[in-house]
Design an enzyme around this catalytic site. Structure first.
Site, PDB file in Angstrom:
ATOM      1  N   GLY A  70       0.804  -1.218   0.000  1.00  0.00           N
ATOM      2  CA  GLY A  70       0.000   0.000   0.000  1.00  0.00           C
ATOM      3  C   GLY A  70       0.835   1.265   0.000  1.00  0.00           C
ATOM      4  O   GLY A  70       0.510   2.240  -0.691  1.00  0.00           O
ATOM      5  N   GLN A 178      -7.789  -0.312   3.265  1.00  0.00           N
ATOM      6  CA  GLN A 178      -8.662  -0.862   4.315  1.00  0.00           C
ATOM      7  C   GLN A 178     -10.034  -1.266   3.765  1.00  0.00           C
ATOM      8  O   GLN A 178     -10.793  -1.945   4.458  1.00  0.00           O
ATOM      9  CB  GLN A 178      -8.840   0.142   5.460  1.00  0.00           C
ATOM     10  CG  GLN A 178      -7.572   0.453   6.221  1.00  0.00           C
ATOM     11  CD  GLN A 178      -7.122  -0.686   7.153  1.00  0.00           C
ATOM     12  OE1 GLN A 178      -7.887  -1.579   7.513  1.00  0.00           O
ATOM     13  NE2 GLN A 178      -5.850  -0.660   7.540  1.00  0.00           N
ATOM     14  N   SER A 198      -3.349  -3.481  -0.670  1.00  0.00           N
ATOM     15  CA  SER A 198      -2.233  -4.150   0.000  1.00  0.00           C
ATOM     16  C   SER A 198      -2.620  -5.590   0.335  1.00  0.00           C
ATOM     17  O   SER A 198      -3.747  -5.856   0.748  1.00  0.00           O
ATOM     18  CB  SER A 198      -1.910  -3.373   1.279  1.00  0.00           C
ATOM     19  OG  SER A 198      -0.979  -4.083   2.045  1.00  0.00           O
ATOM     20  N   GLY A 199      -1.667  -6.510   0.188  1.00  0.00           N
ATOM     21  CA  GLY A 199      -1.949  -7.933   0.404  1.00  0.00           C
ATOM     22  C   GLY A 199      -2.167  -8.317   1.856  1.00  0.00           C
ATOM     23  O   GLY A 199      -3.065  -9.092   2.186  1.00  0.00           O
ATOM     24  N   HIS A 200      -1.346  -7.757   2.760  1.00  0.00           N
ATOM     25  CA  HIS A 200      -1.359  -8.277   4.125  1.00  0.00           C
ATOM     26  C   HIS A 200      -2.564  -7.844   4.951  1.00  0.00           C
ATOM     27  O   HIS A 200      -2.748  -8.317   6.070  1.00  0.00           O
ATOM     28  CB  HIS A 200      -0.048  -7.938   4.852  1.00  0.00           C
ATOM     29  CG  HIS A 200       0.122  -6.511   5.243  1.00  0.00           C
ATOM     30  ND1 HIS A 200      -0.066  -6.089   6.533  1.00  0.00           N
ATOM     31  CD2 HIS A 200       0.463  -5.411   4.536  1.00  0.00           C
ATOM     32  CE1 HIS A 200       0.166  -4.787   6.591  1.00  0.00           C
ATOM     33  NE2 HIS A 200       0.487  -4.354   5.398  1.00  0.00           N
ATOM     34  N   CYS A 323       1.637   2.302  12.432  1.00  0.00           N
ATOM     35  CA  CYS A 323       2.861   3.044  12.125  1.00  0.00           C
ATOM     36  C   CYS A 323       3.156   4.104  13.175  1.00  0.00           C
ATOM     37  O   CYS A 323       4.277   4.569  13.295  1.00  0.00           O
ATOM     38  CB  CYS A 323       2.742   3.714  10.768  1.00  0.00           C
ATOM     39  SG  CYS A 323       2.195   2.582   9.515  1.00  0.00           S
TER      40      CYS A 323
HETATM   41  N1  PLP Z   1      -3.079   2.961   3.588  1.00  0.00           N
HETATM   42  C1  PLP Z   1      -3.844   2.561   4.617  1.00  0.00           C
HETATM   43  C2  PLP Z   1      -5.217   3.141   4.791  1.00  0.00           C
HETATM   44  C3  PLP Z   1      -3.349   1.630   5.541  1.00  0.00           C
HETATM   45  O1  PLP Z   1      -4.110   1.254   6.568  1.00  0.00           O
HETATM   46  C4  PLP Z   1      -2.036   1.116   5.348  1.00  0.00           C
HETATM   47  C5  PLP Z   1      -1.451   0.186   6.325  1.00  0.00           C
HETATM   48  O2  PLP Z   1      -1.627   0.334   7.539  1.00  0.00           O
HETATM   49  C6  PLP Z   1      -1.296   1.551   4.236  1.00  0.00           C
HETATM   50  C7  PLP Z   1      -1.850   2.471   3.384  1.00  0.00           C
HETATM   51  C8  PLP Z   1       0.082   1.018   3.981  1.00  0.00           C
HETATM   52  O3  PLP Z   1       0.026  -0.278   3.422  1.00  0.00           O
HETATM   53  P1  PLP Z   1       1.291  -1.254   3.515  1.00  0.00           P
HETATM   54  O4  PLP Z   1       1.403  -1.711   4.922  1.00  0.00           O
HETATM   55  O5  PLP Z   1       0.956  -2.381   2.569  1.00  0.00           O
HETATM   56  O6  PLP Z   1       2.481  -0.492   3.047  1.00  0.00           O
END
Ligand code: PLP
Length: 377
Positions: A70, A178, A198-200, A323
């Site tokens: 993501g 999400q 995003s995959g995870h 994060c």
């Molecule tokens: N965007 C949103 C809304 C997210 O919740 C996240 C991950 O927490 C991301 C982007 C980032 O994705 P990734 O963990 O695959 O880099």
């Protein structure tokens, strides 16, 4: 036994996903750019995964680009459009509640001379559509709004924003990280230009994601090198990751309604039981909220202390986005919906997926009641 109520941070790989991935980690390790058969086997499975994902999201296979997740997809969409259209304009519109993958990319562009408007949201996290209309200028080149908020679960009116963007002839990027697996995604109907996944977050592997780029959308590559991904995203393909992502999206889309029906009562029970405790308020909306998301503020209880207490009871939870955990700054999302610093620092996010149960909800509620009494003392 661990109870994981932090599924918005990440999810467990599904067994079926792992099984589909294993042959591409153990036996078929060919480079998809190689001419010989094991290379072509990798190429074949990448393309069949792409086709499957395109069908599941209702777009064309040529509109799916595999990325590392993501964060990369958000970076690429925003920096790529900013670079391509720099001579047309240097103004971008986003919201105050985006993930840092978007917000920090915007800050980077501001340091390079771009202007960014950060839209306000209301008390439940919904974007102010009037402000959006009024913020559009002749030099606006991109609007970027998330589909669903990772902290408070608010589902934004993406179709309406898309109509506004189309009417004003401005590219529209959506962070759909999400939303995938929680909301039915029909890319043709949504009519957006770019969307990140995003995959995870959908029981797939980490380190793999997608940027959907509608055919005809001009975008400068973020990563330069070989000619992979039709010259738009260089780097030897993560074959097992791509296979796993395809399977994870297939399972997520097929089980979307079942998951929703399972999660809504769990979420609503948590909300009902927790908000009946004195000094607890719900953050985010009741309606148009992700089915597995609960976010509360607890008067007199610091998030960090509560999270340690819960961890000692084998419960995984979060104070907001993964994060920013460990950071003492109050959440930018909770500030944007109008919480004061104290309430923003006293927040708790519980996020569930299909693996969570009613018994877990009861256990967590009881432990939380104890924790609150203890910590308030
Ligand atoms: N965007 C949103 C809304 C997210 O919740 C996240 C991950 O927490 C991301 C982007 C980032 O994705 P990734 O963990 O695959 O880099």
């Amino acid at each position: 036994m661990i109870i994981n109520f932090d599924k918005a941070a990440t999810t467990k790989l599904r067994k079926e996903v792992l099984e589909e991935m294993l042959p591409y980690l153990e036996d078929y390790y060919g480079n998809a750019s190689s001419m010989y058969r094991i290379g072509q086997k990798s190429k074949g499975v990448i393309e069949s995964s792409r086709t499957k994902i395109a069908e599941l999201l209702n777009c064309k296979a040529t509109e799916i680009y595999f990325t590392s997740g993501g964060t990369e997809s958000d970076n690429w969409a925003i920096k790529g459009v900013a670079d391509t259209f720099q001579n047309k304009g240097r103004h971008i519109i986003t919201t105050k509640i985006e993930h840092h993958a978007v917000l920090h990319t915007m800050e980077f562009l501001e340091s390079r001379g771009y202007e960014v408007t950060y839209l306000n949201v209301d008390g439940e996290g919904f974007v102010d559509l009037k402000e959006l209309e009024n913020s559009i200028r002749n030099d606006t080149i991109l609007i970027s709004v998330m589909y669903a908020n990772n902290e408070i679960g608010t589902i934004e009116p993406i179709e309406t924003i898309s109509e506004i963007a189309k009417r004003r002839n401005i590219l529209f990027h959506v962070d759909g990280v999400q939303a995938l697996g929680n909301i039915k995604i029909d890319l043709e109907k949504l009519n957006v230009d770019l969307m990140s996944f995003s995959g995870h977050k959908v029981n797939g592997p980490k380190g793999i994601g997608i940027l959907y780029v509608k055919n005809g959308t001009k975008i400068t590559p973020l990563i330069h090198g070989g000619t992979q991904e039709r010259g738009k995203r260089a780097g030897t393909e993560n074959v097992a990751g791509i296979v796993g992502l395809g399977k994870a999206i297939e399972c997520a889309v097929e089980n979307l309604e079942e998951k929703r029906v399972q999660l809504l009562p769990l979420r609503d029970k948590l909300i009902e039981d927790l908000t009946s405790i004195k000094g607890i308020v719900l953050n985010g909306p009741i309606l148009k909220r992700l089915p597995g998301n609960v976010n509360i503020s607890i008067e007199g209880v610091k998030s960090q202390e509560l999270l340690i207490f819960l961890d000692m009871k084998n419960i995984c939870a979060s104070s907001g986005s993964a994060c920013t955990t460990g950071s003492i700054e109050p959440s930018h999302v909770l500030k944007a919906i109008g919480l004061n610093d104290d309430l923003a620092k006293n927040s708790l996010r519980l996020s569930l997926d299909y693996e969570n149960t009613f018994e877990e909800v009861e256990t967590v509620t009881n432990i939380l009641k104890d924790a609150i009494i203890t910590l308030r003392r």
